[in-house]
Design an enzyme around this catalytic site. Structure first.
Site, PDB file in Angstrom:
ATOM      1  CE1 TYR A   6      11.623  32.107   2.506  1.00 22.19           C
ATOM      2  CE2 TYR A   6      11.352  29.727   2.515  1.00 22.19           C
ATOM      3  CZ  TYR A   6      11.389  30.933   1.833  1.00 22.19           C
ATOM      4  OH  TYR A   6      11.202  30.941   0.480  1.00 22.19           O
ATOM      5  CE  LYS A  14      -0.347  -0.375   5.022  1.00 20.80           C
ATOM      6  NZ  LYS A  14      -1.132  -0.952   6.126  1.00 20.80           N
ATOM      7  CG  MET A  53       7.741  23.740  -1.295  1.00 22.76           C
ATOM      8  SD  MET A  53       6.768  24.684  -2.472  1.00 22.76           S
ATOM      9  CE  MET A  53       5.753  25.649  -1.372  1.00 22.76           C
TER      10      MET A  53
HETATM   11  C1  LIG Z   1      -0.312  -1.878   6.870  1.00 22.07           C
HETATM   12  C2  LIG Z   1      -0.872  -3.163   7.356  1.00 22.07           C
HETATM   13  C3  LIG Z   1      -0.041  -4.288   7.523  1.00 22.07           C
HETATM   14  C4  LIG Z   1       1.462  -4.224   7.409  1.00 22.07           C
HETATM   15  O1  LIG Z   1       2.015  -3.821   8.630  1.00 22.07           O
HETATM   16  P1  LIG Z   1       3.613  -3.740   8.857  1.00 22.07           P
HETATM   17  O2  LIG Z   1       3.754  -3.307  10.255  1.00 22.07           O
HETATM   18  O3  LIG Z   1       4.099  -2.706   7.886  1.00 22.07           O
HETATM   19  O4  LIG Z   1       4.152  -5.089   8.564  1.00 22.07           O
HETATM   20  C5  LIG Z   1      -0.645  -5.493   7.836  1.00 22.07           C
HETATM   21  N1  LIG Z   1      -1.986  -5.581   8.010  1.00 22.07           N
HETATM   22  C6  LIG Z   1      -2.804  -4.517   7.901  1.00 22.07           C
HETATM   23  C7  LIG Z   1      -4.260  -4.686   8.132  1.00 22.07           C
HETATM   24  C8  LIG Z   1      -2.277  -3.266   7.582  1.00 22.07           C
HETATM   25  O5  LIG Z   1      -3.080  -2.207   7.497  1.00 22.07           O
END
Ligand SMILES: *Cc1c(COP(=O)(O)O)cnc(C)c1O
Length: 369
Positions: free
Chosen positions: A264, A38, A313
């Protein structure tokens, strides 16, 4: 390795392979492995990572949202993909691209049943998530009977797995709580299988779960951060290799007299002569303002150079008073010799946030395909 000539995030697929093999070695040979990709594979490059994981033999991938899964399907990823947080607005797309939804509430379940029916689906694979203490997504334990009634004899879906997520798998002070989550998950599963007369597969562990609760592997584990080289504890980190390395270069060097200020709002005030280097990376690239004013540091020719003043930035200025270097020299922001976990910790955050925050403006270079 050619030296960086601009800000670049190098993605080392040999490191990914190493980390994948490490976690495979920590699970039973028949436990399946889901690679979590993800958020652009934790800020790296989801297509390159997913392709490599598919090639390495990962059984499953997971994304958070439907469009992340669609992007992978369009690039030829054929292994099953679980969508952890699908929204009804994209159910049609999800089905069209053979992505598998997490169904986590009565409303979502109803809406998915309707979408699958409308599209003429039979036995569409779905995953039911139970909330055992994280209180984020999932059915409650006392909803088991109701959920079973809702899914039983529905020809458009097939319950492929039942899963939950640990709230504090990396925190050994919360061991009793985590064991309670595991027990709750076991109760839920045995009740479900009694009523459904089916045995979907089970999964509960994320990266730190694999490390700390090996007895709760069930049929599959889900790993994200570990694949990218961070294990939430030093002993594991030592065994892993960071996949992403953020590099940049020195654009310009300034000599700052006592009494002058840098950046800044004149946040850095010099009380002696300082030498600063300006680097082409800023908060628009994912190095947030929390790293400014001495919190974050980069590595130049093997030496630490702290950030001076506010993060801009598009740029940061760093202290090179005691470092021999010149304009054009390579700079490591984080990676192999400067862990993203340590960099993040300096500003009170975690590797997950730093990695996923590296913006799309930063060029990705894939190494060791
Ligand atoms: C993001 C996520 C993982 C992965 O977790 P890690 O700590 O990065 O291994 C596993 N299960 C769910 C439901 C997640 O949202």
């Amino acid at each position: 390795m050619p030296k960086a000539k601009e800000t670049v995030l190098e993605i080392d697929l040999a490191a990914l392979k190493h980390n994948y093999r490490y976690f495979k070695s920590r699970i039973k040979p028949d436990t399946q492995f889901m690679g979590v990709v993800k958020a652009f594979a934790y800020g790296s490059d989801s297509v390159a990572i997913a392709k490599k994981l598919q090639e390495l033999g990962a059984n499953y991938l997971a994304v958070a949202y439907v469009k992340e899964g669609v992007a992978l399907r369009k690039e030829g990823i054929t292994i099953p993909i679980l969508v952890l947080h699908p929204l009804p607005v994209s159910f049609k797309k999800l089905i069209k691209h053979c992505l598998e939804p997490n169904l986590y509430s009565e409303k979502i379940l109803h809406e998915f049943l309707e979408a699958a029916h409308k599209l003429g689906q039979k036995n569409y694979p779905v995953h039911l998530k139970f909330n055992t203490g994280l209180n984020r997504l999932g059915f409650k334990e006392d909803e088991v009977v109701k959920v079973c009634k809702l899914v039983k004899a529905k020809e458009q879906i097939q319950v492929k797995s039942i899963f939950s997520h640990l709230a504090a798998s990396e925190d050994l002070n919360e061991k009793a709580f985590t064991k309670g989550q595991i027990k709750a998950f076991d109760r839920i599963y045995s009740k479900m299988t009694d009523i459904l007369q089916e045995k979907p597969f089970r999964h509960l562990l994320n990266t730190s779960g694999i490390v700390n609760y090996p007895d709760a592997q069930y049929e599959l584990v889900r790993s994200g951060i570990g694949l990218y080289g961070y294990g939430n504890e030093a002993a594991v980190d030592e065994q892993l290799r960071p996949v992403a390395q953020l590099k940049t270069i020195i654009s310009q060097i300034h000599t700052i007299s006592a009494g002058e200020t840098i950046g800044y709002n004149r946040k850095f005030k010099s009380d002696c002569i300082k030498i600063s280097a300006t680097l082409p990376v800023g908060h628009a690239d994912g190095i947030g303002r929390q790293y400014g004013n001495g919190k974050g540091f980069v590595v130049i020719n093997g030496k630490k150079a702290h950030i001076l003043g506010n993060v801009c930035m598009d740029m940061i200025m760093v202290d090179i008073t005691d470092i021999e270097c010149k304009a054009g020299d390579e700079v490591i922001v984080f990676g192999t010799d400067a862990s993203a976990e340590n960099f993040a910790a300096e500003a009170g955050t975690i590797s997950y946030e730093l990695l996923t925050g590296i913006s799309r403006r930063v060029k990705r270079r894939i190494l060791n395909k």
